[in-house]
Design an enzyme around this catalytic site. Sequence first.
Site, short mmCIF file in Angstrom:
data_model
loop_
_atom_site.label_atom_id
_atom_site.label_comp_id
_atom_site.label_asym_id
_atom_site.label_seq_id
_atom_site.Cartn_x
_atom_site.Cartn_y
_atom_site.Cartn_z
N ASN A 1 0.71 -1.18 0.11
CA ASN A 1 -0.02 0.08 0.04
C ASN A 1 1.03 1.25 -0.01
O ASN A 1 1.95 1.21 0.60
CB ASN A 1 -1.27 -0.04 1.31
CG ASN A 1 -0.38 -0.13 2.72
OD1 ASN A 1 0.64 -1.00 2.79
ND2 ASN A 1 -1.11 0.30 3.64
N GLU B 1 0.34 5.11 0.56
CA GLU B 1 -0.66 6.19 0.78
C GLU B 1 -0.08 7.58 0.54
O GLU B 1 0.95 8.05 -0.09
CB GLU B 1 -0.67 6.17 2.54
CG GLU B 1 -1.19 4.88 2.95
CD GLU B 1 -1.45 4.62 4.54
OE1 GLU B 1 -1.04 5.67 5.17
OE2 GLU B 1 -2.10 3.79 4.88
N CYS C 1 -4.03 0.45 -2.29
CA CYS C 1 -3.78 -0.84 -1.65
C CYS C 1 -2.84 -1.68 -2.38
O CYS C 1 -2.52 -1.43 -3.47
CB CYS C 1 -5.19 -1.38 -1.73
SG CYS C 1 -6.56 -0.76 -0.77
N GLU D 1 -3.07 -4.92 -3.13
CA GLU D 1 -3.41 -5.61 -4.09
C GLU D 1 -3.48 -4.67 -5.60
O GLU D 1 -3.07 -5.50 -6.36
CB GLU D 1 -4.86 -6.16 -3.70
CG GLU D 1 -4.74 -6.72 -2.48
CD GLU D 1 -4.99 -6.05 -1.20
OE1 GLU D 1 -4.65 -4.84 -1.19
OE2 GLU D 1 -5.96 -6.69 -0.27
N CYS E 1 -10.38 -5.34 0.12
CA CYS E 1 -11.24 -4.29 0.10
C CYS E 1 -12.23 -4.59 -1.17
O CYS E 1 -11.84 -5.19 -2.12
CB CYS E 1 -10.83 -2.90 0.31
SG CYS E 1 -10.23 -1.93 -1.21
N CYS F 1 -10.48 -3.54 -4.32
CA CYS F 1 -9.59 -4.61 -4.84
C CYS F 1 -10.19 -6.04 -5.43
O CYS F 1 -9.58 -6.47 -6.42
CB CYS F 1 -8.65 -4.95 -3.72
SG CYS F 1 -7.39 -3.50 -3.45
N1 THU Z 1 -5.30 -1.55 2.50
C1 THU Z 1 -4.58 -2.27 1.44
O1 THU Z 1 -3.38 -2.15 0.96
N2 THU Z 1 -5.30 -3.56 1.29
C2 THU Z 1 -6.31 -4.12 2.14
O2 THU Z 1 -6.93 -5.45 1.65
C3 THU Z 1 -7.05 -3.24 3.25
C4 THU Z 1 -6.34 -1.96 3.22
C5 THU Z 1 -4.44 -0.36 2.90
C6 THU Z 1 -5.24 1.10 2.48
C7 THU Z 1 -4.53 1.87 3.62
O3 THU Z 1 -3.43 2.42 3.18
C8 THU Z 1 -4.29 0.92 4.84
O4 THU Z 1 -4.42 -0.30 4.30
C9 THU Z 1 -5.37 1.18 5.97
O5 THU Z 1 -6.69 0.98 5.17
#
Ligand code: THU
Length: 138
Positions: free
Chosen positions: A46, A48, A57, A59, A91, A94
């Site tokens: 991920n 940000e 994310c 994925e 999520c 994804c």
């Molecule tokens: N996130 C992912 O990368 N994958 C997931 O399946 C769930 C959430 C990330 C998004 C964000 O950067 C952090 O986790 C918190 O939601």
Amino acid sequence: MNVNFTPEGLMTKAREVAQGAYAPYSKFRVGAALAMGDGSIITGVNVENRSFGLSNCAERTAVFTALTQGHKDIRAVAIAGPDAWEPLSPCGACRQVLSEFCPADTPVYYDDAKGGFITSTIGELFPQDALHALSKRD
Ligand code: THU
């Protein structure tokens, strides 16, 4: 086809890359590893942003990296969340993106937040998927 992954090996890879996630805002690191049809493994984390809505994310980072590198034959998906306190299934966004490239029976392994992992499929996580035929039109 040369598919030489194990679920444990793919999860190990996802856990390794999760350490390099860019998650200074949520402090919630995620790593993803895709087993490709040619035997390669493509990873993502991920990423940000201080403009929070731009965060991506792990994925989708992995899927977009795979496509960028000329791969779209995804045979399995592993998702690791070392900071997760409950099972970390992908999520909704994804699930939709994975479904573009993954047949319904593609295995998805995700952290159970207790040191192990849960085995599912994209079809189980994203049921009643529609409009696949759109990607097959000329
Ligand atoms: N996130 C992912 O990368 N994958 C997931 O399946 C769930 C959430 C990330 C998004 C964000 O950067 C952090 O986790 C918190 O939601």
